[in-house]
Write an enzyme that holds these catalytic residues in place. Structure first.
Site, PDB file in Angstrom:
ATOM      1  N   ASP A  97       0.825  -1.206   0.000  1.00 48.87           N
ATOM      2  CA  ASP A  97       0.000   0.000   0.000  1.00 48.87           C
ATOM      3  C   ASP A  97       0.869   1.269   0.000  1.00 48.87           C
ATOM      4  O   ASP A  97       1.962   1.274   0.574  1.00 48.87           O
ATOM      5  CB  ASP A  97      -0.898  -0.022   1.246  1.00 48.87           C
ATOM      6  CG  ASP A  97      -2.083   0.923   1.095  1.00 48.87           C
ATOM      7  OD1 ASP A  97      -2.309   1.441  -0.012  1.00 48.87           O
ATOM      8  OD2 ASP A  97      -2.772   1.150   2.102  1.00 48.87           O
ATOM      9  N   ARG A 145      -0.032   7.629  -2.741  1.00 51.43           N
ATOM     10  CA  ARG A 145       0.497   8.739  -1.916  1.00 51.43           C
ATOM     11  C   ARG A 145       1.950   9.054  -2.268  1.00 51.43           C
ATOM     12  O   ARG A 145       2.368  10.187  -2.293  1.00 51.43           O
ATOM     13  CB  ARG A 145       0.366   8.383  -0.420  1.00 51.43           C
ATOM     14  CG  ARG A 145      -1.035   8.631   0.116  1.00 51.43           C
ATOM     15  CD  ARG A 145      -1.249   7.958   1.430  1.00 51.43           C
ATOM     16  NE  ARG A 145      -1.430   6.515   1.247  1.00 51.43           N
ATOM     17  CZ  ARG A 145      -1.332   5.623   2.222  1.00 51.43           C
ATOM     18  NH1 ARG A 145      -1.019   6.021   3.443  1.00 51.43           N
ATOM     19  NH2 ARG A 145      -1.537   4.343   1.986  1.00 51.43           N
ATOM     20  N   ASN A 205     -10.660  -3.559  -6.372  1.00 51.08           N
ATOM     21  CA  ASN A 205      -9.891  -2.568  -7.136  1.00 51.08           C
ATOM     22  C   ASN A 205     -10.491  -2.245  -8.508  1.00 51.08           C
ATOM     23  O   ASN A 205     -10.161  -1.223  -9.114  1.00 51.08           O
ATOM     24  CB  ASN A 205      -8.427  -3.003  -7.305  1.00 51.08           C
ATOM     25  CG  ASN A 205      -7.604  -2.876  -6.041  1.00 51.08           C
ATOM     26  OD1 ASN A 205      -6.613  -3.586  -5.851  1.00 51.08           O
ATOM     27  ND2 ASN A 205      -7.985  -1.957  -5.149  1.00 51.08           N
ATOM     28  N   ARG A 239     -11.826   1.284  -9.000  1.00 49.40           N
ATOM     29  CA  ARG A 239     -10.941   2.466  -9.120  1.00 49.40           C
ATOM     30  C   ARG A 239     -11.173   3.141 -10.481  1.00 49.40           C
ATOM     31  O   ARG A 239     -11.779   2.546 -11.377  1.00 49.40           O
ATOM     32  CB  ARG A 239      -9.485   2.022  -8.992  1.00 49.40           C
ATOM     33  CG  ARG A 239      -9.172   1.590  -7.580  1.00 49.40           C
ATOM     34  CD  ARG A 239      -7.697   1.542  -7.325  1.00 49.40           C
ATOM     35  NE  ARG A 239      -7.480   1.330  -5.908  1.00 49.40           N
ATOM     36  CZ  ARG A 239      -6.387   1.640  -5.249  1.00 49.40           C
ATOM     37  NH1 ARG A 239      -5.367   2.166  -5.896  1.00 49.40           N
ATOM     38  NH2 ARG A 239      -6.277   1.428  -3.962  1.00 49.40           N
TER      39      ARG A 239
HETATM   40  C1  FPP Z   1      -2.134   0.048  -3.207  1.00 48.55           C
HETATM   41  O1  FPP Z   1      -1.632   1.358  -3.210  1.00 48.55           O
HETATM   42  C2  FPP Z   1      -1.605  -0.646  -4.355  1.00 48.55           C
HETATM   43  C3  FPP Z   1      -2.356  -1.280  -5.288  1.00 48.55           C
HETATM   44  C4  FPP Z   1      -3.818  -1.308  -5.277  1.00 48.55           C
HETATM   45  C5  FPP Z   1      -1.737  -1.959  -6.433  1.00 48.55           C
HETATM   46  C6  FPP Z   1      -0.466  -2.656  -6.115  1.00 48.55           C
HETATM   47  C7  FPP Z   1       0.198  -2.943  -7.392  1.00 48.55           C
HETATM   48  C8  FPP Z   1       1.513  -2.887  -7.598  1.00 48.55           C
HETATM   49  C9  FPP Z   1       2.534  -2.638  -6.569  1.00 48.55           C
HETATM   50  C10 FPP Z   1       1.987  -3.149  -8.964  1.00 48.55           C
HETATM   51  C11 FPP Z   1       2.087  -4.626  -9.129  1.00 48.55           C
HETATM   52  C12 FPP Z   1       2.394  -4.932 -10.499  1.00 48.55           C
HETATM   53  C13 FPP Z   1       3.089  -6.012 -10.851  1.00 48.55           C
HETATM   54  C14 FPP Z   1       3.348  -6.265 -12.281  1.00 48.55           C
HETATM   55  C15 FPP Z   1       3.631  -6.958  -9.841  1.00 48.55           C
HETATM   56  P1  FPP Z   1      -2.664   2.561  -3.364  1.00 48.55           P
HETATM   57  O2  FPP Z   1      -2.821   2.834  -4.811  1.00 48.55           O
HETATM   58  O3  FPP Z   1      -3.929   2.243  -2.645  1.00 48.55           O
HETATM   59  O4  FPP Z   1      -1.887   3.710  -2.639  1.00 48.55           O
HETATM   60  P2  FPP Z   1      -2.516   4.898  -1.779  1.00 48.55           P
HETATM   61  O5  FPP Z   1      -3.175   4.256  -0.576  1.00 48.55           O
HETATM   62  O6  FPP Z   1      -1.325   5.698  -1.413  1.00 48.55           O
HETATM   63  O7  FPP Z   1      -3.471   5.616  -2.665  1.00 48.55           O
END
Ligand code: FPP
Length: 250
Positions: free
Chosen positions: A21, A25, A69, A72
Site C-alpha cells: 500500500d 500517496r 480494485n 478504481r
Molecule cells: C495500493 O496502493 C496498491 C495497489 C492497489 C496496487 C499494487 C500494485 C503494484 C505494486 C503493482 C504490481 C504490479 C506487478 C506487475 C507486480 P494505493 O494505490 O492504494 O496507494 P494509496 O493508498 O497511497 O493511494
C-alpha cells in the site's frame, strides 16, 4: 506440493504475504500521477522477490489487485492491467534465473486478454522451478475465496446419500482443501505498508495465525532493510496458536 514447516527454520516465516500500500500517496508526494506510483511499486515487487529468496523465505504472496480494485478510476485499472501485461514477460528471464515459481491466487478470468496471456505464460514457464514461490494475488478477495470453498462443500454434500452427514464431517482441514490456496502454506507473516492497519480482504482464512506487521513506509520506498526489520520483529514473536505461553515453551 507446498513446503512443510520442517523445511524452514521456525524463526523464519515460510510464507510472507504483503499488502503493498502507498503507491498513490508516494506518487502524489513526488508530483507524479498514480500510475507512476504503481510502476515504481512494481519494481519494488520485483526486488522483494530477490530479497525474500536471499533471506530464505519459501513463499511470498503479493496483493497486486483486489476484487474491489475494479472500482478504481478506469484509467488506473487499465494502467495496472497494462503493467501486468508488460512487466510479467519482461521479468520472466529473471524469474527463471532465480528459480522462481510464479503463480496466481484469485479469479483471473475477467482480466484483459493481454494480462491473462502474460500470466498464463509465466505460470507455465516457471511451473517446475523450486527456489521460491511468488504468488501474485490478482482479482483476489479472501471473502470470495471462502465463499467459493463453501459453495464447493455444499455441491459435494448435495451429491452424497447423506448430505447432512457430509456437512458434519467438514472440518477446517478438509474445508481448506476446497479453497484456492489449497497447496500454499498458511500465512506466517502479513506485512502491510503505507500506514493503514487492516487486512483488506487479503488471505482471510490463512491469516488466522499470521503475525501482523504494519509499517508507515510507502510501498515504493520499501527496501531490503525494511523487510529485514519485519523478519527481526517476527523472530521475537511467540506463536501460541491458542495455547498458553508455558505450554508453548515446554
Ligand atoms: C495500493 O496502493 C496498491 C495497489 C492497489 C496496487 C499494487 C500494485 C503494484 C505494486 C503493482 C504490481 C504490479 C506487478 C506487475 C507486480 P494505493 O494505490 O492504494 O496507494 P494509496 O493508498 O497511497 O493511494
Amino acid at each position: 506440493m507446498s513446503p512443510s514447516s520442517e523445511e524452514t527454520s521456525s524463526s523464519l516465516p515460510l510464507h510472507v504475504g504483503i499488502i503493498m500500500d502507498g503507491n498513490g500517496r508516494w506518487a502524489k508526494a513526488q508530483g507524479k500521477n498514480r500510475l507512476e506510483g504503481h510502476k515504481k511499486g512494481a519494481e519494488v515487487a520485483r526486488d522483494v522477490v530477490h530479497w525474500s529468496k536471499n533471506l530464505g523465505i519459501k513463499q511470498v504472496s503479493l496483493f497486486a489487485f483486489s476484487t474491489e480494485n475494479w472500482q478504481r478510476p478506469k484509467l488506473e485499472v487499465r494502467g495496472l492491467m497494462s503493467l501486468l501485461a508488460i512487466l510479467i514477460p519482461k521479468t520472466l528471464p529473471e524469474m527463471m534465473h532465480l528459480n522462481v515459481r510464479f503463480r496466481t491466487l484469485g479469479d483471473i478470468s475477467p482480466l484483459p486478454n493481454s494480462a491473462k496471456k502474460s500470466v498464463k505464460q509465466a505460470v507455465e514457464a516457471t511451473k517446475n522451478n523450486s527456489g521460491i514461490d511468488l504468488i501474485l494475488c490478482l482479482n483476489y478477495g479472501g471473502q470470495q475465496e471462502i465463499l467459493s470453498a463453501a459453495k464447493n462443500a455444499l455441491r459435494h454434500a448435495l451429491l452424497q446419500d447423506n448430505p447432512e452427514q457430509a456437512m458434519e464431517e467438514l472440518n477446517p482441514t478438509t474445508f481448506r482443501e476446497l479453497m484456492w490456496c489449497d497447496d500454499i502454506a498458511p500465512l506466517d507473516l502479513l506485512i502491510r505498508t503505507g500506514g493503514e492497519k487492516r487486512i483488506s480482504n487479503f488471505h482471510l482464512w490463512d491469516a488466522a495465525y499470521a503475525e501482523l506487521y504494519f509499517t508507515d513506509v510507502l510501498w515504493p520506498d520499501y527496501s531490503q532493510e525494511h523487510l529485514e526489520l519485519a523478519l527481526e520483529d517476527f523472530k521475537a514473536r511467540e506463536r501460541r496458536y491458542g495455547l498458553t505461553s508455558e505450554q508453548v515453551q515446554s
